[in-house]
Design a protein around this motif. Structure first.
Motif, PDB file in Angstrom:
ATOM      1  N   SER A   1       1.004  -0.871  -0.444  1.00  0.00           N
ATOM      2  CA  SER A   1      -0.236  -0.170  -0.273  1.00  0.00           C
ATOM      3  C   SER A   1       0.814   1.482   0.081  1.00  0.00           C
ATOM      4  O   SER A   1       2.005   1.090   0.401  1.00  0.00           O
ATOM      5  N   TRP A   2       0.094   2.339  -0.211  1.00  0.00           N
ATOM      6  CA  TRP A   2       0.800   3.644  -0.783  1.00  0.00           C
ATOM      7  C   TRP A   2       2.085   3.263  -1.483  1.00  0.00           C
ATOM      8  O   TRP A   2       2.534   4.554  -2.290  1.00  0.00           O
ATOM      9  N   GLY A   3       3.195   2.765  -1.560  1.00  0.00           N
ATOM     10  CA  GLY A   3       4.296   2.752  -2.516  1.00  0.00           C
ATOM     11  C   GLY A   3       3.658   2.085  -3.598  1.00  0.00           C
ATOM     12  O   GLY A   3       4.150   2.965  -4.901  1.00  0.00           O
ATOM     13  N   ASP A   4       3.462   0.878  -3.655  1.00  0.00           N
ATOM     14  CA  ASP A   4       3.072   0.410  -5.615  1.00  0.00           C
ATOM     15  C   ASP A   4       2.004   0.767  -5.642  1.00  0.00           C
ATOM     16  O   ASP A   4       1.494   1.025  -6.632  1.00  0.00           O
ATOM     17  N   MET A   5       0.992   1.374  -4.737  1.00  0.00           N
ATOM     18  CA  MET A   5      -0.822   1.403  -4.888  1.00  0.00           C
ATOM     19  C   MET A   5      -0.543   3.501  -4.219  1.00  0.00           C
ATOM     20  O   MET A   5      -1.501   3.140  -2.927  1.00  0.00           O
ATOM     21  N   PRO A   6      -0.299   4.032  -4.537  1.00  0.00           N
ATOM     22  CA  PRO A   6      -0.280   5.245  -4.257  1.00  0.00           C
ATOM     23  C   PRO A   6      -1.437   5.687  -3.899  1.00  0.00           C
ATOM     24  O   PRO A   6      -2.389   5.336  -4.031  1.00  0.00           O
ATOM     25  N   VAL A   7      -1.699   6.254  -2.285  1.00  0.00           N
ATOM     26  CA  VAL A   7      -2.922   6.711  -1.411  1.00  0.00           C
ATOM     27  C   VAL A   7      -3.999   5.502  -1.292  1.00  0.00           C
ATOM     28  O   VAL A   7      -4.623   6.628  -0.016  1.00  0.00           O
TER      29      VAL A   7
END
Length: 163
Positions: A89-95
């Motif tokens: 989450s966040w890095g690979d799938m931003p937000v």
């Protein structure tokens, strides 16, 4: 990441079930608001993020989708499957941060102090246009999000899992 990815078209790996809350703000809205606060001598503690009401991951992706006519299809992949395949989450799938109540913080005090938000589709269109002005090397090396190759790999694994 998301506007550029959606503009590329095709099958888009969408994380989770679409219900997780997300918050984003256009840096131009944030900057204009901070300048107004400084000019008016307004102080305080604020959660300066948008939008003004709760937005889900699926609502965000649909809002970005409104900025382009490129054919796409969102393929929702559960958080557990993504974690098992080292998609963060966040890095690979931003937000996106799954099942985290802190992904929606109250921003009423910032809105009362004049924080406003331009439409998400406008931010997405402008981001896509800006990305087109960058060098090919910069466009091919995003700082966040999955590479096109990695996204295809994870989608293929998801489809095999469901066969």
């Amino acid at each position: 990441y998301w506007p550029v990815r959606i503009a590329r078209g095709g099958d888009v790996l969408a994380p989770g079930d679409g219900l997780d809350a997300v918050q984003v703000i256009d840096a131009r809205d944030l900057t204009a608001w901070i300048v107004r606060l400084a000019e008016e001598g307004t102080g305080g503690t604020f959660n300066a993020t948008g939008p003004s009401s709760r937005m889900s991951m699926s609502e965000m992706l649909a809002g970005i989708r409104a900025a382009t006519s490129t054919p796409i299809r969102f393929e929702w992949v559960p958080a557990d499957f993504l974690a098992e395949h080292s998609v963060s989450s966040w890095g690979d799938m931003p937000v996106w941060i799954p099942r985290n109540p802190l992904t929606f913080v109250r921003n009423e005090s910032a809105v009362q102090a004049g924080l406003t938000f331009r439409p998400l589709a406008e931010t997405a269109r402008d981001t896509i246009e800006w990305n087109g002005t960058r060098s090919e090397e910069a466009r091919m090396s995003p700082r966040a999000g999955l590479s096109a190759e990695r996204e295809l790999e994870v989608l293929a694994a998801w489809r095999r899992f469901n066969d």
